[in-house]
Motif scaffolding. Structure first.
Motif, PDB file in Angstrom:
ATOM      1  N   LEU A  85       0.822  -1.215   0.000  1.00 55.61           N
ATOM      2  CA  LEU A  85       0.000   0.000   0.000  1.00 55.61           C
ATOM      3  C   LEU A  85       0.854   1.261   0.000  1.00 55.61           C
ATOM      4  CD1 LEU A  85      -2.842  -1.106   2.430  1.00 55.61           C
ATOM      5  CD2 LEU A  85      -2.908  -0.998  -0.082  1.00 55.61           C
ATOM      6  N   LEU A  86       1.930   1.258   0.751  1.00 53.73           N
ATOM      7  CA  LEU A  86       2.825   2.418   0.745  1.00 53.73           C
ATOM      8  C   LEU A  86       3.492   2.588  -0.615  1.00 53.73           C
ATOM      9  CD1 LEU A  86       4.453   2.074   4.279  1.00 53.73           C
ATOM     10  CD2 LEU A  86       2.819   3.823   3.528  1.00 53.73           C
ATOM     11  N   PHE A  87       3.857   1.485  -1.236  1.00 54.31           N
ATOM     12  CA  PHE A  87       4.504   1.541  -2.550  1.00 54.31           C
ATOM     13  C   PHE A  87       3.565   2.111  -3.601  1.00 54.31           C
ATOM     14  CE2 PHE A  87       5.689  -0.539  -6.619  1.00 54.31           C
ATOM     15  CZ  PHE A  87       6.954   0.018  -6.767  1.00 54.31           C
ATOM     16  N   VAL A  88       2.318   1.652  -3.622  1.00 55.63           N
ATOM     17  CA  VAL A  88       1.406   2.085  -4.687  1.00 55.63           C
ATOM     18  C   VAL A  88       0.803   3.462  -4.433  1.00 55.63           C
ATOM     19  CG1 VAL A  88       0.883  -0.266  -5.396  1.00 55.63           C
ATOM     20  CG2 VAL A  88      -0.660   0.905  -3.793  1.00 55.63           C
ATOM     21  N   ALA A  89       0.945   4.001  -3.236  1.00 54.86           N
ATOM     22  CA  ALA A  89       0.362   5.325  -2.937  1.00 54.86           C
ATOM     23  C   ALA A  89       0.882   6.386  -3.909  1.00 54.86           C
ATOM     24  CB  ALA A  89       0.651   5.722  -1.496  1.00 54.86           C
ATOM     25  N   LEU A  90       2.162   6.370  -4.201  1.00 52.85           N
ATOM     26  CA  LEU A  90       2.753   7.339  -5.123  1.00 52.85           C
ATOM     27  C   LEU A  90       2.173   7.194  -6.529  1.00 52.85           C
ATOM     28  CD1 LEU A  90       5.316   9.383  -5.514  1.00 52.85           C
ATOM     29  CD2 LEU A  90       6.258   7.382  -6.641  1.00 52.85           C
ATOM     30  N   PHE A  91       2.073   5.959  -6.991  1.00 44.52           N
ATOM     31  CA  PHE A  91       1.543   5.712  -8.333  1.00 44.52           C
ATOM     32  C   PHE A  91       0.055   6.058  -8.419  1.00 44.52           C
ATOM     33  CE2 PHE A  91       5.241   2.862  -8.212  1.00 44.52           C
ATOM     34  CZ  PHE A  91       5.872   3.226  -9.389  1.00 44.52           C
ATOM     35  N   THR A  92      -0.687   5.754  -7.360  1.00 43.91           N
ATOM     36  CA  THR A  92      -2.122   6.052  -7.356  1.00 43.91           C
ATOM     37  C   THR A  92      -2.352   7.553  -7.432  1.00 43.91           C
ATOM     38  OG1 THR A  92      -2.526   4.056  -6.047  1.00 43.91           O
ATOM     39  CG2 THR A  92      -4.289   5.699  -6.120  1.00 43.91           C
ATOM     40  N   ALA A  93      -1.630   8.311  -6.619  1.00 41.60           N
ATOM     41  CA  ALA A  93      -1.778   9.766  -6.639  1.00 41.60           C
ATOM     42  C   ALA A  93      -1.394  10.330  -8.001  1.00 41.60           C
ATOM     43  CB  ALA A  93      -0.920  10.389  -5.537  1.00 41.60           C
ATOM     44  N   SER A  94      -0.340   9.819  -8.583  1.00 41.27           N
ATOM     45  CA  SER A  94       0.082  10.288  -9.900  1.00 41.27           C
ATOM     46  C   SER A  94      -0.939   9.910 -10.964  1.00 41.27           C
ATOM     47  CB  SER A  94       1.453   9.707 -10.240  1.00 41.27           C
ATOM     48  OG  SER A  94       1.964  10.296 -11.407  1.00 41.27           O
ATOM     49  N   ALA A  95      -1.504   8.713 -10.867  1.00 38.00           N
ATOM     50  CA  ALA A  95      -2.531   8.282 -11.827  1.00 38.00           C
ATOM     51  C   ALA A  95      -3.741   9.206 -11.767  1.00 38.00           C
ATOM     52  CB  ALA A  95      -2.952   6.843 -11.535  1.00 38.00           C
ATOM     53  N   VAL A  96      -4.158   9.556 -10.571  1.00 37.76           N
ATOM     54  CA  VAL A  96      -5.297  10.469 -10.425  1.00 37.76           C
ATOM     55  C   VAL A  96      -4.984  11.808 -11.088  1.00 37.76           C
ATOM     56  CG1 VAL A  96      -6.676  11.773  -8.744  1.00 37.76           C
ATOM     57  CG2 VAL A  96      -6.255   9.330  -8.389  1.00 37.76           C
ATOM     58  N   GLY A  97      -3.779  12.304 -10.894  1.00 38.47           N
ATOM     59  CA  GLY A  97      -3.377  13.552 -11.545  1.00 38.47           C
ATOM     60  C   GLY A  97      -3.395  13.445 -13.055  1.00 38.47           C
ATOM     61  N   HIS A  98      -2.877  12.348 -13.572  1.00 35.35           N
ATOM     62  CA  HIS A  98      -2.864  12.145 -15.024  1.00 35.35           C
ATOM     63  C   HIS A  98      -4.280  12.100 -15.596  1.00 35.35           C
ATOM     64  CE1 HIS A  98       1.371  11.171 -14.608  1.00 35.35           C
ATOM     65  NE2 HIS A  98       1.475  10.970 -15.908  1.00 35.35           N
ATOM     66  N   LEU A  99      -5.202  11.502 -14.843  1.00 31.84           N
ATOM     67  CA  LEU A  99      -6.558  11.295 -15.348  1.00 31.84           C
ATOM     68  C   LEU A  99      -7.495  12.467 -15.079  1.00 31.84           C
ATOM     69  CD1 LEU A  99      -6.901   7.539 -14.360  1.00 31.84           C
ATOM     70  CD2 LEU A  99      -6.438   8.479 -16.636  1.00 31.84           C
ATOM     71  N   THR A 100      -7.152  13.327 -14.118  1.00 30.62           N
ATOM     72  CA  THR A 100      -8.030  14.466 -13.804  1.00 30.62           C
ATOM     73  C   THR A 100      -7.466  15.805 -14.263  1.00 30.62           C
ATOM     74  OG1 THR A 100      -7.098  14.725 -11.574  1.00 30.62           O
ATOM     75  CG2 THR A 100      -9.038  13.280 -11.807  1.00 30.62           C
ATOM     76  N   LYS A 101      -6.177  15.876 -14.491  1.00 27.98           N
ATOM     77  CA  LYS A 101      -5.522  17.106 -14.940  1.00 27.98           C
ATOM     78  C   LYS A 101      -4.790  16.828 -16.250  1.00 27.98           C
ATOM     79  CE  LYS A 101      -5.062  18.609 -10.220  1.00 27.98           C
ATOM     80  NZ  LYS A 101      -4.338  18.305  -9.039  1.00 27.98           N
ATOM     81  N   THR A 102      -5.474  16.112 -17.111  1.00 26.14           N
ATOM     82  CA  THR A 102      -4.868  15.607 -18.342  1.00 26.14           C
ATOM     83  C   THR A 102      -4.307  16.724 -19.211  1.00 26.14           C
ATOM     84  OG1 THR A 102      -6.406  13.754 -18.281  1.00 26.14           O
ATOM     85  CG2 THR A 102      -5.240  14.145 -20.356  1.00 26.14           C
ATOM     86  N   LYS A 103      -5.074  17.778 -19.386  1.00 24.98           N
ATOM     87  CA  LYS A 103      -4.632  18.852 -20.291  1.00 24.98           C
ATOM     88  C   LYS A 103      -3.332  19.494 -19.802  1.00 24.98           C
ATOM     89  CE  LYS A 103      -6.236  22.905 -22.774  1.00 24.98           C
ATOM     90  NZ  LYS A 103      -7.336  23.837 -23.014  1.00 24.98           N
ATOM     91  N   ALA A 104      -3.267  19.803 -18.529  1.00 28.60           N
ATOM     92  CA  ALA A 104      -2.055  20.420 -17.976  1.00 28.60           C
ATOM     93  C   ALA A 104      -0.868  19.466 -18.067  1.00 28.60           C
ATOM     94  CB  ALA A 104      -2.290  20.834 -16.529  1.00 28.60           C
ATOM     95  N   MET A 105      -1.094  18.211 -17.726  1.00 29.47           N
ATOM     96  CA  MET A 105       0.002  17.245 -17.755  1.00 29.47           C
ATOM     97  C   MET A 105       0.422  16.937 -19.194  1.00 29.47           C
ATOM     98  SD  MET A 105      -0.730  14.826 -14.534  1.00 29.47           S
ATOM     99  CE  MET A 105       0.955  14.704 -14.004  1.00 29.47           C
TER     100      MET A 105
END
Length: 139
Positions: free
Chosen positions: A10-30
């Motif tokens: 869970l600690l390992f995937v926390a970083l990837f999960t947060a980044s995935a959410v950013g990629h999927l919700t702030k797609t235009k900026a990213m």
């Protein structure tokens, strides 16, 4: 031991999960950053990488063919290091240093994901707190 492995997952995937959410919700900026690095189809690349991280994170986090999820996270990490953080292309020292840090972080995460893959593929059936065993088996 099973609880420690779960906490580590869970600690390992926390970083990837947060980044995935950013990629999927702030797609235009990213996607703007992706385009600045010279990648083709930046919106599609941003969405695709977000989905890869999300699927890999869920897989490892809940233990659903976690070996395959770890491989997805490794592939993403190595690709991000090479395609997005080419520090060797930077001329300005501060930018070069920042990209080198990001490159090193992604390479380390990719290496850790490969270790997790091997761990799950080798000991996956003996681990508790997993939805399934590994899809692949080694050892």
């Amino acid at each position: 031991m099973d609880v420690l492995v779960l906490i580590g997952r869970l600690l390992f995937v926390a970083l990837f999960t947060a980044s995935a959410v950013g990629h999927l919700t702030k797609t235009k900026a990213m996607a703007g950053y992706t385009a600045s690095r010279g990648l083709p189809f930046p919106v599609a690349a941003t969405l695709g990488s977000g989905l890869v991280m999300l699927v890999g994170s869920v897989s490892v986090g809940v233990g659903l063919w976690a070996d395959l999820g770890a491989l997805l996270l490794a592939a993403f990490s190595f690709a991000a290091a090479l395609l997005m953080h080419g520090f060797w292309k930077e001329q300005e020292p501060q930018a070069r240093q920042m990209e080198q840090i990001q490159f090193s972080k992604d390479m380390a995460l990719g290496g850790a994901a490969l270790v997790m893959f091997a761990f799950f593929a080798y000991a996956g059936h003996d681990l508790g707190l997993m939805v399934t065993g590994p899809a692949l088996s080694i050892g």
